[in-house]
Design a protein around this motif. Sequence first.
Motif, PDB file in Angstrom:
ATOM      1  N   VAL A 158     -54.118 -50.471 -14.543  1.00 50.70           N
ATOM      2  CA  VAL A 158     -54.569 -51.661 -14.711  1.00 50.70           C
ATOM      3  C   VAL A 158     -53.715 -52.700 -14.706  1.00 50.70           C
ATOM      4  N   VAL A 159     -54.122 -53.724 -14.094  1.00 39.96           N
ATOM      5  CA  VAL A 159     -52.869 -54.859 -13.947  1.00 39.96           C
ATOM      6  C   VAL A 159     -53.515 -56.166 -14.389  1.00 39.96           C
ATOM      7  N   VAL A 186     -57.461 -51.319 -11.533  1.00 38.84           N
ATOM      8  CA  VAL A 186     -58.297 -52.500 -12.072  1.00 38.84           C
ATOM      9  C   VAL A 186     -57.671 -53.566 -12.175  1.00 38.84           C
ATOM     10  N   ALA A 187     -57.957 -54.689 -11.384  1.00 37.65           N
ATOM     11  CA  ALA A 187     -57.115 -55.875 -11.670  1.00 37.65           C
ATOM     12  C   ALA A 187     -58.238 -56.930 -12.578  1.00 37.65           C
ATOM     13  N   LEU A 188     -57.561 -57.531 -13.606  1.00 41.31           N
ATOM     14  CA  LEU A 188     -58.144 -57.890 -14.853  1.00 41.31           C
ATOM     15  C   LEU A 188     -57.738 -59.486 -14.879  1.00 41.31           C
ATOM     16  N   LEU A 189     -58.469 -60.430 -14.842  1.00 43.67           N
ATOM     17  CA  LEU A 189     -58.180 -61.701 -15.028  1.00 43.67           C
ATOM     18  C   LEU A 189     -58.984 -62.163 -16.485  1.00 43.67           C
ATOM     19  N   ALA A 190     -58.186 -62.529 -17.583  1.00 45.57           N
ATOM     20  CA  ALA A 190     -58.842 -62.671 -18.954  1.00 45.57           C
ATOM     21  C   ALA A 190     -58.849 -64.260 -19.108  1.00 45.57           C
ATOM     22  N   TRP A 191     -59.994 -64.880 -19.397  1.00 45.86           N
ATOM     23  CA  TRP A 191     -59.864 -66.242 -19.705  1.00 45.86           C
ATOM     24  C   TRP A 191     -60.721 -66.681 -20.989  1.00 45.86           C
ATOM     25  N   GLY A 192     -60.108 -67.519 -21.831  1.00 47.40           N
ATOM     26  CA  GLY A 192     -60.878 -67.827 -23.242  1.00 47.40           C
ATOM     27  C   GLY A 192     -60.528 -69.282 -23.347  1.00 47.40           C
TER      28      GLY A 192
END
Length: 293
Positions: A158-159, A186-192
Amino acid sequence: MTAKPAARRRPIVVGLDGSEADTAAVEWATDEAGRRGAALRLVYAQDLPSWVARDARLRARVTENAEARTAELFRWARDTVRERDAEVATESRLEWGTAAGVLLNAAREASLVVVGAAQREEHHIALRPVASQVAARAPCPVVVAHEAEGSSPDGKVVVGVDGSSASERAVGFAFEEAQYRATGVVALLAWGYELAVWPMVPEEGGSQRDLAAAALAESVAGWRERYPDVPLEQRVVPSQPVRALLDVAPEAALLVVGSHGRGWFPGLLPGSVSNALVRRSSVPLAVVPANQG
């Protein structure tokens, strides 16, 4: 069995501190060395205060005690490596200086630096604080290995992605690791954040999720072409980066982040995020520098 030829490959440096965390570090590094065909360089740092160094008799006594203590530690580490993978070659070094300084110096010749993190760190001075210092400045990836209970050995890599140069290197490292492990990424971009706080968004730029998904796809596109046989899953998560990565950690064999971020999406994966994961992750964590040596 003879050792695998590793002369042309940079070694994997394992930082030892004589605590229970060493087991996780040595076991993880041995498995990685087997996958990469690399040798292990076992390193123990012993600081020598100036007031000790000035006294020849005291310096000799401290040196003798340190050599005797580390000889036993290195013997245990070599036995552990041999039992886990007899083909992995090892060398051991007692180095004088602070742990962070010694590991940063060793990182110049390393493909990876590995340190351990135990579940019960209140009982000893662990290397985890050192890992934060080394990860922020090392020219190679730094892995904080955790006890096996926290990770999924058969899980994916996971990156965390944010579009920065550090993130790009982290994605490349994740694909490389996934290929070694015959698993997926698993490429994860988190935004908030709301669009209003991002002045670069065009007036008709679409929803924030659409923009995040487009940024993620652009960030992984080149590596996806380079590693076509590695399965890729892209996730866009409306959450803060640390929380999002900790939430997905139980299904991961390895978490990967850049040492410094701030790419297309503001505030994503800055150094504080990698530091937070060094302190809080329960699975192996790789922190990848933007510019590798």
